[in-house]
Design a protein around this motif. Structure first.
Motif, PDB file in Angstrom:
ATOM      1  N   TYR A  94      93.553  46.571   0.988  1.00  0.00           N
ATOM      2  CA  TYR A  94      92.787  45.340   0.895  1.00  0.00           C
ATOM      3  C   TYR A  94      93.720  44.141   0.982  1.00  0.00           C
ATOM      4  O   TYR A  94      94.772  44.122   0.348  1.00  0.00           O
ATOM      5  CB  TYR A  94      92.055  45.265  -0.435  1.00  0.00           C
ATOM      6  CG  TYR A  94      91.050  46.360  -0.678  1.00  0.00           C
ATOM      7  CD1 TYR A  94      91.440  47.557  -1.274  1.00  0.00           C
ATOM      8  CD2 TYR A  94      89.716  46.197  -0.325  1.00  0.00           C
ATOM      9  CE1 TYR A  94      90.522  48.560  -1.509  1.00  0.00           C
ATOM     10  CE2 TYR A  94      88.792  47.203  -0.554  1.00  0.00           C
ATOM     11  CZ  TYR A  94      89.210  48.383  -1.151  1.00  0.00           C
ATOM     12  OH  TYR A  94      88.290  49.383  -1.378  1.00  0.00           O
ATOM     13  N   ALA A  96      93.922  39.993   0.112  1.00  0.00           N
ATOM     14  CA  ALA A  96      93.305  39.109  -0.877  1.00  0.00           C
ATOM     15  C   ALA A  96      94.010  37.772  -0.881  1.00  0.00           C
ATOM     16  O   ALA A  96      95.201  37.681  -0.542  1.00  0.00           O
ATOM     17  CB  ALA A  96      93.361  39.751  -2.261  1.00  0.00           C
ATOM     18  N   TRP A 111      88.592  38.588  -1.422  1.00  0.00           N
ATOM     19  CA  TRP A 111      89.013  39.920  -0.998  1.00  0.00           C
ATOM     20  C   TRP A 111      88.393  40.278   0.343  1.00  0.00           C
ATOM     21  O   TRP A 111      87.226  39.949   0.609  1.00  0.00           O
ATOM     22  CB  TRP A 111      88.588  40.959  -2.029  1.00  0.00           C
ATOM     23  CG  TRP A 111      89.318  40.814  -3.326  1.00  0.00           C
ATOM     24  CD1 TRP A 111      89.036  39.959  -4.338  1.00  0.00           C
ATOM     25  CD2 TRP A 111      90.478  41.553  -3.731  1.00  0.00           C
ATOM     26  NE1 TRP A 111      89.945  40.103  -5.361  1.00  0.00           N
ATOM     27  CE2 TRP A 111      90.835  41.082  -5.008  1.00  0.00           C
ATOM     28  CE3 TRP A 111      91.236  42.568  -3.140  1.00  0.00           C
ATOM     29  CZ2 TRP A 111      91.932  41.587  -5.709  1.00  0.00           C
ATOM     30  CZ3 TRP A 111      92.319  43.071  -3.837  1.00  0.00           C
ATOM     31  CH2 TRP A 111      92.655  42.588  -5.101  1.00  0.00           C
TER      32      TRP A 111
END
Length: 121
Positions: A94, A96, A111
């Motif tokens: 991920y 972010a 995110w």
């Protein structure tokens, strides 16, 4: 800011991948950018972070020397170059965005959706 991560896939151990994360909606250069990952059955963990200007980076011990985070503010994009991949790097990755520089998820308000990296042995 909206984030979209891509570039994941299946790779053999020892191989390389480059993840990208494209940002839109707000001024990208206002945000420190981080990468996190979550392996099956485990908590999401910090991987790398880069400051707004790109002048400072930090890494988790587990990826130090193998992964490189970078950014191109003119393209609203942050990258994660992953080399010498290991099976234990298998995870959903991920990207972010944060207004404060930090290594923990609490700093990150925005995110991406995640991209799966699978490293086969």
């Amino acid at each position: 800011v909206q984030l979209q991560a891509f570039g994941g896939g299946l790779v053999q151990a020892g191989g390389s991948l480059r993840l990208s994360c494209a940002a839109s909606g707000r001024t990208f250069s206002n945000y420190h950018m981080g990468w996190f990952r979550q392996a099956p059955g485990k908590e999401r963990e910090f991987v790398a972070v880069i400051t707004r200007s790109g002048s400072i980076t930090d890494y988790a011990d587990s990826v130090e020397g193998r992964f490189t985070i970078s950014r191109e503010n003119t393209k609203n994009t942050v990258y994660l170059q992953m080399n010498s991949l290991k099976p234990e790097d298998t995870a959903v990755y991920y990207c972010a965005a944060a207004l404060s520089y930090g290594f923990t998820q609490i700093f990150y308000a925005y995110w991406g959706q995640g991209t799966l990296v699978t490293v086969s042995s």
